[in-house]
Scaffold this active site. Structure first.
Site, PDB file in Angstrom:
ATOM      1  N   ALA A  14      68.620  47.084   2.349  1.00  8.85           N
ATOM      2  CA  ALA A  14      67.743  46.523   3.374  1.00  8.85           C
ATOM      3  C   ALA A  14      68.371  45.320   4.062  1.00  8.85           C
ATOM      4  O   ALA A  14      67.876  44.872   5.092  1.00  8.85           O
ATOM      5  CB  ALA A  14      66.405  46.120   2.759  1.00  8.85           C
ATOM      6  N   GLY A  15      69.443  44.784   3.493  1.00 10.81           N
ATOM      7  CA  GLY A  15      70.116  43.646   4.106  1.00 10.81           C
ATOM      8  C   GLY A  15      70.035  42.351   3.318  1.00 10.81           C
ATOM      9  O   GLY A  15      70.206  41.272   3.891  1.00 10.81           O
ATOM     10  N   LYS A  16      69.785  42.440   2.012  1.00  7.88           N
ATOM     11  CA  LYS A  16      69.706  41.223   1.194  1.00  7.88           C
ATOM     12  C   LYS A  16      70.990  40.407   1.269  1.00  7.88           C
ATOM     13  O   LYS A  16      70.962  39.190   1.448  1.00  7.88           O
ATOM     14  CB  LYS A  16      69.428  41.568  -0.269  1.00  7.88           C
ATOM     15  CG  LYS A  16      68.051  42.076  -0.573  1.00  7.88           C
ATOM     16  CD  LYS A  16      67.825  42.228  -2.068  1.00  7.88           C
ATOM     17  CE  LYS A  16      68.856  43.065  -2.777  1.00  7.88           C
ATOM     18  NZ  LYS A  16      68.935  44.445  -2.285  1.00  7.88           N
ATOM     19  N   TYR A  18      73.360  40.569   3.523  1.00  5.21           N
ATOM     20  CA  TYR A  18      73.540  40.101   4.902  1.00  5.21           C
ATOM     21  C   TYR A  18      72.796  38.789   5.117  1.00  5.21           C
ATOM     22  O   TYR A  18      73.333  37.821   5.673  1.00  5.21           O
ATOM     23  CB  TYR A  18      73.040  41.188   5.851  1.00  5.21           C
ATOM     24  CG  TYR A  18      73.175  40.874   7.329  1.00  5.21           C
ATOM     25  CD1 TYR A  18      74.401  40.536   7.881  1.00  5.21           C
ATOM     26  CD2 TYR A  18      72.062  40.938   8.166  1.00  5.21           C
ATOM     27  CE1 TYR A  18      74.515  40.255   9.239  1.00  5.21           C
ATOM     28  CE2 TYR A  18      72.171  40.674   9.514  1.00  5.21           C
ATOM     29  CZ  TYR A  18      73.406  40.328  10.046  1.00  5.21           C
ATOM     30  OH  TYR A  18      73.513  40.052  11.388  1.00  5.21           O
ATOM     31  N   LYS A  38      74.514  36.345  -7.749  1.00  2.00           N
ATOM     32  CA  LYS A  38      73.963  37.701  -7.859  1.00  2.00           C
ATOM     33  C   LYS A  38      74.038  38.084  -9.336  1.00  2.00           C
ATOM     34  O   LYS A  38      75.075  38.565  -9.804  1.00  2.00           O
ATOM     35  CB  LYS A  38      74.744  38.687  -6.993  1.00  2.00           C
ATOM     36  CG  LYS A  38      74.067  40.044  -6.899  1.00  2.00           C
ATOM     37  CD  LYS A  38      74.700  40.913  -5.840  1.00  2.00           C
ATOM     38  CE  LYS A  38      74.018  42.281  -5.739  1.00  2.00           C
ATOM     39  NZ  LYS A  38      72.621  42.189  -5.276  1.00  2.00           N
ATOM     40  N   ASP A  55      79.280  43.160  -2.677  1.00  2.00           N
ATOM     41  CA  ASP A  55      78.276  42.181  -2.253  1.00  2.00           C
ATOM     42  C   ASP A  55      78.500  40.839  -2.945  1.00  2.00           C
ATOM     43  O   ASP A  55      78.398  39.777  -2.319  1.00  2.00           O
ATOM     44  CB  ASP A  55      76.870  42.690  -2.556  1.00  2.00           C
ATOM     45  CG  ASP A  55      76.457  43.845  -1.652  1.00  2.00           C
ATOM     46  OD1 ASP A  55      77.142  44.081  -0.633  1.00  2.00           O
ATOM     47  OD2 ASP A  55      75.450  44.513  -1.954  1.00  2.00           O
ATOM     48  N   ALA A 119      68.481  42.682  -6.913  1.00  2.00           N
ATOM     49  CA  ALA A 119      69.111  44.001  -6.768  1.00  2.00           C
ATOM     50  C   ALA A 119      68.028  44.985  -6.355  1.00  2.00           C
ATOM     51  O   ALA A 119      66.966  45.024  -6.981  1.00  2.00           O
ATOM     52  CB  ALA A 119      69.761  44.432  -8.077  1.00  2.00           C
ATOM     53  N   GLY A 120      68.290  45.753  -5.313  1.00  2.16           N
ATOM     54  CA  GLY A 120      67.285  46.699  -4.852  1.00  2.16           C
ATOM     55  C   GLY A 120      66.033  45.985  -4.365  1.00  2.16           C
ATOM     56  O   GLY A 120      66.106  44.957  -3.693  1.00  2.16           O
TER      57      GLY A 120
END
Length: 225
Positions: A14-16, A18, A38, A55, A119-120
């Site tokens: 979804a763009g986390k 980003y 992360k 990421d 995550a997700g």
């Protein structure tokens, strides 16, 4: 004063990252010591014999506070599948308390602005009994929700917001990630979410060919946090 946020999203891709990277760079431009973490990532390749997630590498590069990769992303799993399944395939047990310990150690490093990226989506399993949202709940950081602007996002966004609030956390705001080309009736859907979500709209983003093209957008989002 330190500011720390937990970034989640309505679904995978979804763009986390980003948003996380954009905000870390904006914080650095504002003269803040920025740190991105992360705690768990699934989907990695071996680099010089060690597993590395793309990421997490982007987050490490965007952070002005320099930490070893192992502190940025303490749990990295090779297959790009649900983390609890990847961990089971490797006979590893990932727990909320273990991830919390890793994060608290990394956050002892001096910083002004930090982001913990999930995550997700919000309800991602870590094992048979625990969810990644349990980590966010223990940390009690304000949450930034990234909404993937596509067909179905109204349901995903509102259910995610309900779950976050049910867990007792504050939603600092939400980010609309996408644009006119990503879904029919984009403006109407954006307005519906603005009216219905129990949190302020921090900003609207579109994917850019060059990351620098979105600097102004992220500077504005940072100013609202």
């Amino acid at each position: 004063m330190k500011k720390t946020f937990f970034v989640t999203a309505t679904d995978t891709d979804a763009g986390k990252t980003y948003v996380t990277v954009g905000l870390l760079k904006a914080a650095h431009r504002a003269g803040l010591r920025s740190l991105g973490l992360k705690p768990i990532a699934a989907g990695a390749e071996r680099v010089d014999g060690a597993l590395r997630n793309d990421d997490a590498l982007l987050i490490q590069a965007a952070s002005s506070v320099r930490l070893p990769y192992e502190q940025i992303n303490p749990v990295v799993l090779e297959p790009a599948i649900a983390p609890h399944i990847a961990a089971a395939q490797e006979n590893r047990l990932i727990t909320v308390s273990r991830l919390e310990g890793f994060l608290k150690g990394a956050l002892l490093t001096p910083y002004d602005f930090a982001i913990v990226e999930g995550a997700g989506g919000w309800r991602v399993p870590l094992n048979d009994r625990e969810l990644l949202s349990g980590l966010a709940k223990n940390l009690n950081f304000p949450v930034v929700l990234v909404v993937n602007m596509k067909l179905g996002c109204l349901n995903h966004a509102m259910l995610s917001a309900e779950a976050i609030l049910r867990d007792g956390l504050n939603i600092a705001g939400w980010v609309a990630n996408g644009g006119q080309d990503s879904m029919p009736c984009y403006e109407e859907n954006l307005q519906s979410l603005t009216n219905m979500l129990p949190a302020p709209l921090l900003g609207t983003l579109t994917w850019h060919a060059s990351p620098a093209d979105g600097d102004d957008e992220f500077d504005q989002i940072l100013s609202k946090l």
